[in-house]
Scaffold this active site. Structure first.
Site, mmCIF file in Angstrom:
data_model
loop_
_atom_site.group_PDB
_atom_site.id
_atom_site.type_symbol
_atom_site.label_atom_id
_atom_site.label_comp_id
_atom_site.label_asym_id
_atom_site.label_seq_id
_atom_site.Cartn_x
_atom_site.Cartn_y
_atom_site.Cartn_z
ATOM 1 N N LYS A 71 0.895 -1.105 -0.084
ATOM 2 C CA LYS A 71 0.094 0.007 0.037
ATOM 3 C C LYS A 71 0.795 1.323 0.066
ATOM 4 O O LYS A 71 1.743 1.150 0.767
ATOM 5 C CB LYS A 71 -0.964 0.110 1.425
ATOM 6 N N ARG A 115 -10.013 -1.949 6.988
ATOM 7 C CA ARG A 115 -9.280 -2.660 7.811
ATOM 8 C C ARG A 115 -9.089 -2.070 9.183
ATOM 9 O O ARG A 115 -8.672 -2.825 10.224
ATOM 10 C CB ARG A 115 -8.025 -3.110 7.134
#
Length: 329
Positions: A71, A115
């Site tokens: 990411k 998340r």
């Protein structure tokens, strides 16, 4: 092979809350069992733009599935006012560990909110009182929504107290959840006297003290994600059973980073990493446990686990925009 392009709407649609919570819990367990690789989060500071980039790679093997990804995310606070863009943007590259083929490129901002909520839900499940029915939230921004959505999967939340200086954000939150929960605006102390409290603010001066919580409150400290950020007062951190997501990240840029750098907190004050609690190497809540705090910095393994859920569900449903990344391979 083709690569799926999944925008924020697709991530939202396929990041089913209960499935993401299970995947994040499995990721914590994999890390505790040394079945994950997660190099330290790296920062590229850009003071000339009042922002930064963060690079977060990881691989994990849960025993049932393995996954890898990276990411690339930012925090640029001036974006909304100056450029009409969100403060946080992000791109997730989800790869096949065996071949390294990029299976998907996903919106990283939506992934992050999902998340992060899931991590708080896992911590709440292991650290909050079993009969918790109330949730306080300090900070009514984007993260607050997934905090409630995820934590209500871990406990039977009925009452919600939200505290924020921005009345417009509070109003939006009340309108979103008013039909599902007994939700109201309140002070930080009123929020802190709930069974569970999530703090999701970017402050660098503590706003929640020991006096603001009860003797059994579980606190998910979410907001601190860079050196100098600090939501919880030292007296609260010193008194609590303190569980962290990752030692290196939390001491560098998590909720404990400021008191840690000053020597107020030390090794003996940390109960365990959350993965150790998940796999039973460290105790969760017991009848003797008082206030608990989960220091959540956000881990790359959480991103990879969530991307796994989103990709598999999108692939099954035929969603996303497929494209040939390498031209005929």
């Amino acid at each position: 092979m083709q690569t799926l392009l999944l925008d924020g709407d697709a991530v939202d649609a396929h990041a089913e809350t209960a499935a993401v919570i299970r995947a994040v819990e499995a990721a914590f367990a994999a890390a505790a069992r040394d079945r994950a690789q997660m190099p330290a989060k790296s920062y590229v500071d850009l003071p000339q733009y009042n922002g930064d980039f963060r690079s977060m790679p990881a691989y994990l093997d849960t025993g049932e599935w393995d996954a890898a990804g990276l990411k690339w995310v930012n925090v640029h606070p001036d974006n909304p006012a100056d450029h009409g863009l969100p403060t946080v943007l992000g791109t997730m590259i989800y790869s096949d560990p065996e071949t390294a083929y990029p299976l998907a490129i996903l919106d990283g901002a939506s992934l992050t909110t999902k998340r992060t909520g899931a991590a708080a839900a896992v911590a709440t499940d292991y650290l909050a009182v079993e009969d918790a029915t109330s949730l306080g939230i300090v900070g009514a921004g984007v993260q607050s929504y997934t905090q409630l959505e995820a934590i209500s999967e871990a406990r039977s939340i009925e009452e919600v107290v939200v505290s924020d200086l921005d009345e417009a954000r509070v109003t939006a939150f009340l309108e979103r959840f008013g039909d599902e929960f007994d939700v109201r605006e309140g002070s930080i102390t009123e929020a802190g006297h709930c069974d569970v409290l999530s703090t999701v603010t970017p402050v660098d001066e503590p706003i929640v003290s020991l006096a603001d919580v009860t003797g059994h409150t579980h606190v998910n400290a979410i907001g601190a994600d860079a050196p100098g950020k600090h939501e919880l007062a030292d007296d609260l951190l010193e008194m609590a059973t303190l569980v962290i997501d990752d030692y290196e990240q939390c001491t560098h840029s998590g909720e404990i980073n400021v008191p840690w750098s000053r020597g107020v907190l030390e090794e003996a004050d940390i109960h365990a990493e959350i993965g150790a609690v998940v796999v039973g190497e460290a105790a969760g809540r017991t009848p003797e446990t008082g206030v608990t705090v989960f220091d959540s910095t956000g881990l790359a393994i959480q991103d990879v686990a969530t991307a796994h859920v989103v990709y598999e569900r999108a692939l099954e449903s035929g969603d996303g925009v497929p494209f040939d990344f390498f031209g005929g391979t």
